[in-house]
Structures are given as C-alpha cells and as structure tokens.
Motif scaffolding. Structure first.
Motif, short mmCIF file in Angstrom:
data_model
loop_
_atom_site.label_atom_id
_atom_site.label_comp_id
_atom_site.label_asym_id
_atom_site.label_seq_id
_atom_site.Cartn_x
_atom_site.Cartn_y
_atom_site.Cartn_z
N SER A 190 0.82 -1.21 0.00
CA SER A 190 0.00 0.00 0.00
C SER A 190 0.86 1.27 0.00
N ASP A 191 2.15 1.16 0.33
CA ASP A 191 3.03 2.33 0.25
C ASP A 191 3.78 2.37 -1.08
N ASP A 192 3.34 1.57 -2.03
CA ASP A 192 3.99 1.51 -3.34
C ASP A 192 5.39 0.92 -3.26
N VAL A 193 5.71 0.25 -2.16
CA VAL A 193 7.02 -0.40 -2.07
C VAL A 193 6.98 -1.71 -2.87
N LEU A 194 7.99 -1.90 -3.71
CA LEU A 194 8.04 -3.05 -4.58
C LEU A 194 8.23 -4.34 -3.79
N GLN A 195 7.34 -5.31 -4.03
CA GLN A 195 7.42 -6.58 -3.29
C GLN A 195 7.89 -7.73 -4.18
N GLY A 196 7.52 -7.67 -5.45
CA GLY A 196 7.87 -8.78 -6.33
C GLY A 196 7.32 -8.54 -7.72
N VAL A 197 7.43 -9.55 -8.53
CA VAL A 197 6.98 -9.41 -9.92
C VAL A 197 6.27 -10.69 -10.33
N VAL A 198 5.26 -10.53 -11.16
CA VAL A 198 4.49 -11.66 -11.67
C VAL A 198 4.52 -11.59 -13.18
N SER A 199 4.90 -12.67 -13.83
CA SER A 199 4.83 -12.66 -15.29
C SER A 199 3.42 -13.01 -15.72
N MET A 200 3.07 -12.59 -16.92
CA MET A 200 1.76 -12.93 -17.47
C MET A 200 1.56 -14.44 -17.47
N ARG A 201 2.66 -15.13 -17.74
CA ARG A 201 2.58 -16.58 -17.81
C ARG A 201 2.25 -17.17 -16.44
N ALA A 202 2.90 -16.62 -15.39
CA ALA A 202 2.63 -17.12 -14.05
C ALA A 202 1.16 -16.89 -13.70
N LEU A 203 0.66 -15.73 -14.12
CA LEU A 203 -0.74 -15.40 -13.84
C LEU A 203 -1.66 -16.37 -14.57
N LEU A 204 -1.28 -16.67 -15.80
CA LEU A 204 -2.09 -17.57 -16.62
C LEU A 204 -2.15 -18.97 -16.03
N LEU A 205 -1.04 -19.40 -15.46
CA LEU A 205 -0.96 -20.78 -14.99
C LEU A 205 -1.26 -20.92 -13.50
#
Lengths: 462, 462
Positions: A190-205
């Motif tokens: 919520s403070d816009d601090v970067l936590q991680g990244v998700v690829s489209m592929r990860a989201l898809l699967l």
C-alpha cells in the motif's frame, strides 16, 4: 543485398513511401503531391528520418496530414532538440495533443529542450487537458537528463500481493491501452514499495484460489536507482538479459520501469557519442543538422587541434636550421609522426570501447597502459624495420635508416601509451573517456615524433 | 559516482565477488583461495569479464567449481573465439554437457569457431547425449555467420489456430523451462507456416470457449528473413519496438525468433566494430586479448598507414630543395596536414554513424559529400584565419601567412570531402564503411596538405 532486403521488408509490411521516394519528391519540390493514404502506411521511422532533413515549416506542412497520435509516434523517433523546435512551432492546441499522446519519457525529453516560455505554455496546456500526463512529465523533469529517472516510464501496471488471481486478471483487463505491451506485473504494497513481480505466464498458470503474493517472484535482481546514469542502466539490462527493469527509490518505492526499447535507444546514442566525441564532432550531431550548428560544435575542437599542431610545429621550428642542412629529415618527419598517430588511434579505439563495455575499470589503468605500450613497441619492431629499409633505399645511409627505426619504435610505443593513458585520465577527471581523445593523442604523437626524430637526427647526423 | 552505484547494485543483488576482488586475487596468485559460495553468487557477467583476462588453464581450473549449466551461462557471455578455445580444452564429456545446456544460437557460435576435429567430436557427443540440441545447432550452422538465421533461437513456443483457449493454456503449462521467458506465442498451421501471434495477456483475457485463431493478431509486421544481415535485424527491431521478431523462410514457415537481448548484443558488437575498424584495430579485439593476436590484427593496417605515409613523404621529398631554402615551410607543414586530418576525422565519425543508423543511404552520397566539403571550408575560414595570424606573428610575412590560410582552407575542404567520400565508397564496393577509413582519410589529407602548402610555397615564396 542487405539494403534490398530491408527495402523489401519495409515494402512487405507497409507499402508506404520509401526514404528514396520521399527524398526524390522533396528534391523536385513535389511534396504537395504526396498521397495521403501511402503516407499513412509509411513507417514512422522512415518519416522521422525524412523529416529530420527538412526545415520546420515543411515538417509542419507534412505532419498536418496526420492525427496527433500519429504525429506523436513520428516525433518521438526524432532527435529531441529537433522535435522541440517542431513542437514549439505548432499551434498550441495541436502541440499539447501531440505531447499528451506520447509516452511520458519521450514527452519529457522534448519539454526539457523547449525554451522557458514555450515550456510553461505547453505544460499549462497539458495540465488543463490531461492532468495525469502533465504530472508524469513534471515528475520526470525533476530527474537530471540522462539518468534512469529521466528515461523511465512512470506508468507501471501494478498488482497488490493480497489480490486473488481473479482480481488480478480483472485488473489486467481494466488496464488501459497504454499497457498493451506489458509482460510483467509489478507487485507493490500500500506504500507503493516493490514486493515482487508476476509474469503474465505465471498469472495464466496460477492455480485458482491462490493469491498474487503466492505466485510472485521475490528477491528481484537488477533494481535501478533513479539517479543512475543511463549508460549503466544499459549495462545492467544487457547483463541481466531482462526485458524490463524496475526503478525504485531508496525506500524501495516503485517509481517506474525501463524497457528493452529504451535500452536499445540508449545504446545507439551512447555509441554515436563515443565515436563522434573521439574525433571532436558534436556528440549527437546528425549529418543533416543545420550546417552552422555542426560548425559551432566542431570548431572548438579544431581550435584545440590548432593549438596542439602549433606545439608540434614549434618543435619542428626548434630544429629548422638542421632541416635546412638535411632536408630529408623533413621528408621522413610525416612518416614517424603518422605511424605513431595511427598506433595511438588503434589503442584509443580499443581502450574507449573496453571502458564503455565495462571490460576494464580504473584499477586496470597501469596494467592496460603497460600492455598497450608494449604492443606499440612490438608492432614498431616490424613496421619500423620496414620503414628503415625504405629509408635505406631512398637515402643509402645506414645511420639515417637506424634513426628512422629507433624513432618509429619510440613513437609507436608513445602512441600505445597515450592511446590508453588519455581515456583513463579523462575518466579519472570525471570526463567522458572519448572526449576529443583522438585530438590529444595525435597531438602527443606528432609532437613526440618530431622531437624524437629531429632530435636524434640533429645529434647523430649533423 | 555511477561506478559506485553499479558496484553497490551488483553487491545488493549478488554479494558475490566484484571484478576488483577477482583481479586482485589473480594478481597475488591467490585464486586457489576463492570461496566457493561467494563464487557461486558472483554474476556470470563479472565472471566472464574476469575469465577473459586469464589463460585457458586457469579458466578451466576456476570453472571446475561450477555445474555445466552455470558454466554455460558464463561461457556464453564470453567472446565466441575465446569460449571455443576454452570448450575445446575441456574434457569431452564436460564440454558436451556445457554445449547442451546453452541456448542453441550461443552453442552454434562456439561450435562455428572450433577446429574441424573438435567440432566433429563435440557434435557427435551432443548427438549421442541430446539429439535435439545437436540438431538445433546443426540447423543454425547452415546459415552464414552474422545473419538472422545464425543468431535466431529455433526453439519457439507455438500454438495452432484451432486450439481452444484451455488447450493453449495446457500447452503453455507443458512448455519446458527453456521457454520461461516467453511473452508471445506464435501461431502456426500444420505446415509450420506462421499465421499470427498471441500475447500472454491476450490468452489470459480470452473469453472461454474461443479459439486461438480468434484472438491471434494477424498481419504481422517486421518479419525477418534468415539471410538478413544481423545489423539490419537490429535496425528493424529498434524501429518496430517489438520485443521479439519471428524469422520466416520464403514460404512463410516459422524458423525461429530473435529477441531483444540478441539485439542488444548485436548493437554492442557492431558499434565496437565500427569504432575499432575506423582506426584499423581488430573488429572484435578486446583489450585483454593475447598480445600477439592483437598485433596480428593491427599490423596490416599499420602497413597500409606506412604506405600512405610514404606517399605523403614523397610529396615532401619532391619539394626538399625548397625546404632547404625556406625551412619555415617544414615548420608549418604539420599544422596544415593535422588540421585537415582532424576535419576529415570529424566528418568520418558523423558519416560512418549516419550510415550505420540508416539516416543516410547510398543515394545521398553526392549530397552528403557536398555538405561536408562545405562545412570543412566554412570551418577553414575561421580556423585558417587564426592559423594565418599565428603564422604572421612567427614569420612577419604576409605572403607566407596568406598561403597558410589558403592551404588550410583547401585542406580542410579536402578533409570534409574525403571524410564523407571514403565511407560511401567503401560501402559501394560492399566493404564496411568503417574499414580503415581513418587511415585512408588521413593519408589523403596528409598528402594533399603537403602538396598544396609546399606547392603554393614553391610557387609564390621562392
């Protein structure tokens, strides 16, 4: 053949005008006969290359046929100085629409180059018509030119770790057109601090019912700071092979992203800068820039060159009575100086590139200078011997020939040393290792070459 | 500061060795004290830069601590000539595992550089252990070096248009690790002919029940032919801003893809080539290449330089009796030649880059040569006047000073002409516009400068 292929490819995909078509029509003053439909199918890149050759009035006249969105695409491919001139000459409403349509980093590049009053005027226009776009640009303008902050795209597609996969997919669905080319979704708290990244592929699967926080990749590598020089950004990008890298501030807050096409542009620019700066041309000088702008950029370095040449000629002047007695000294002077200069130029090219590519660092300075001096010396053994043989054929004097050899040896070693010493020294003083380096190196090998050769000649031959 | 940032960034993400650590340990022969864990956390790029400085035996000794997969990552960042030498020195089983782990295009680059018997031996090993990897490499070897075909990745994630979305998602799920970084899925028919492309995002948002054929984007732009020169591939990629471009044969069959990181590598290489070729250094010479390899690459151009310098000195020799009478001619000679040479170098830099960036084409030759001659002349007006003033101060002869001015004017115009004429001419004959261009240009301005200046001097001053 490659040229034909390129032309064929462009034709296949566009069937618009080629650069040759456009240039020919401009040459024969037939630009008013441009066909609208063919023009619209012409690639924005070709149009930008073509427009860069024209004066602002003709540029505006041609761009009148395009929508603001199309103009923004063409203009963002042009040099930012040129596009700033063009934008400032457009009617305000039009200029504002074009800037609104651009990626914020491209728009900021142009706004940065505008005259103060044009900048205020157009930014006000943007604030009125599209406040978020204006805000993005203003934010980017706060970072110094050529830093990660200035070139990043602050418009990032983000997710929250607590989102369910369905919510995340819903968020992706809602993301507007400008996100069309996203491949990664950055996850922030919520403070816009970067936590991680998700690829489209990860989201898809992702398994139904899991949350973004479960599937995101953490422990990100290659985080960029907004103050990083863009050249370093390009290195990190090339080294990590990532497609997109996030820019975060010292608290970890996500500020924007830098994508592969930015990096390709950086590399184009930086390399042009290196090669042109070495010779003392303008760093971003294009071949069709207005003639007086080019002269303004080149003449200071020619002045430096005049000074170094005068020093070299003063050395010759010191020996002028010897030359009057033995004019063959003057005949061989250019050979000694020239071959030393070329050895210096070879070394310079390799050194400047190695520094730019990060293959050598400041702590390598003495090692590199030593190696390059040694290479110059070894090349001098061979080339100097040949020079001496030719001198023998011309003068039939073994003492003269020996001096030619020794002078070539010493001057080629000097070339190797100067060609590596100068870029490191420029870098040490915080300057670009390429800046005018070729002029300084040639100055040294000319002066050194004359002094060594004429000095040896005066000592041993007269 | 940027350097520190880079170091800090590397540290933050890796906490492995820095280049400085490694170099210091090598210098003090402490490489056997390398800590395995720290070594494993060191970035492959830093390792590759470090290894490039060592001899093959030490390289092997250090790499022994890594798994074949890690070695493949490090080795593919090295120069292909160096990595070929390294791979050929490994035990066969190890070398084959390393090649099997690599991206096919990286492996093919290395295999291409191997000696014939090593090549046969290792390819056989690959065919036995991992036939598909071997087949991919063999396929790539069929394309000439430096073409799209040789650098593409033949391993492409494809879908069929008739697949349902669920089937497509299933296919993505089954795609192995090597596809981890895919962003686009290419759609092909049963003959492997490219039909369209689907982004991960489109797949994610596709309505249930629809088929791949419905959601794919057709009318693809930027299709690459396998025979295209890699420099042109880089241009097309930069112009289209796509992340990945497909390579298709003349029947439209999908052969492979080229991704943004390939293009970044191409641009690095090509730019290094340009800058080093201009000066007559080896196109891909690195600063820590073995000294004799560097000498072998540089000496032919130094020989060319010796020849052009001899022509220039022959011109001086033609006037040697005049120089004996008026030795101040010899004193000013280097100024006239040097300033013309620098004007040529400036023009050369801008011209070579403009050609490389596609900003000018062959049909621009006469236009560009004319403009550059004109720029040289205009710069000569100013710089030549200064030169003349200095000559006046030294000699107190207005006729001598006038000749200095005129000679500088003419020679700087010649520099502008030659600096643009030479790269275009090289290109016309199918050579690299950068090849030794700086040596030829300096040869012309030296010879021309001496002839003009001494000729004018002989005519009017004696």
């Amino acid at each position: 053949m490659p040229q034909e292929e390129k032309a064929a490819d462009v034709a296949r995909r566009e069937e618009g005008y080629t650069l040759y078509d456009l240039v020919s029509m401009a040459d024969s003053a037939e630009l008013d006969r441009l066909d609208d439909e063919t023009l619209l199918r012409t690639s924005p890149h070709i149009l930008s290359v073509f427009l860069s050759r024209l004066d602002v009035d003709t540029q505006r006249q041609i761009l009148r046929r395009f929508s603001p969105e199309q103009v923004s695409e063409i203009v963002s491919e042009m040099d930012s100085e040129q596009s700033a001139e063009l934008v400032s000459e457009m009617r305000e409403h039009r200029a504002v629409s074009v800037l609104n349509e651009m990626e914020p980093d491209d728009a900021a590049d142009i706004v940065r180059e505008l005259e103060d009053d044009d900048r205020d005027r157009l930014l006000k226009g943007m604030q009125k018509s599209q406040p978020e776009a204006a805000e993005d640009v203003l934010e980017l303008l706060e970072y110094p030119e050529d830093t990660a902050g200035a070139i990043m795209n602050p418009h990032v597609a983000t997710l929250r770790p607590e989102m369910t996969i369905d919510e995340a997919i819903g968020a992706v669905r809602k993301m507007r057109d400008e996100y069309e080319n996203i491949y990664y979704l950055y996850v922030v708290d919520s403070d816009d601090v970067l936590q991680g990244v998700v690829s489209m592929r990860a989201l898809l699967l992702a398994p139904k019912g899991s949350r973004v926080g479960h599937i995101m990749r953490t422990g990100l590598i290659g985080l960029l700071a907004p103050t990083m020089d863009k050249e370093i950004v390009a290195h990190i990008m090339a080294d990590t092979n990532f497609h997109t890298l996030p820019v975060v501030d010292s608290d970890g807050e996500l500020l924007g992203i830098i994508t592969h096409d930015d990096v390709i542009d950086i590399m184009r620019d930086e390399n042009t800068e290196d090669i042109q700066k070495m010779a003392g041309a303008g760093a971003d000088e294009g071949i069709f820039d207005p003639i007086f702008s080019s002269i303004r950029q080149r003449s200071p370095w020619l002045l430096v060159n005049l000074c170094t040449a005068f020093v070299a000629s003063a050395v010759v002047g010191f020996f002028d009575s010897d030359i009057a007695v033995l004019p063959v000294l003057a005949v061989f002077m250019p050979i000694i100086a020239g071959i030393g200069g070329n050895t210096g130029a070879q070394t310079l090219a390799v050194t400047v590139r190695s520094i730019a590519l990060g293959e050598v660092e400041m702590f390598d300075m003495s090692r590199v200078c030593l190696r390059e001096t040694w290479k110059g010396f070894l090349n001098g053994l061979l080339i100097g011997l040949l020079g001496a043989c030719l001198a023998m054929a011309v003068t039939r004097r073994w003492d003269f020939s020996a001096i030619v050899w020794v002078a070539m040896l010493i001057n080629m070693s000097l070339g190797g040393f100067m060609g590596s010493f100068i870029p490191f020294t420029l870098k040490k003083f915080g300057l670009d290792p390429a800046s005018g380096s070729s002029i300084f190196a040639t100055g040294c090998t000319d002066t050194g070459g004359f002094f060594i050769f004429l000095g040896l000649g005066a000592l041993f031959l007269l």
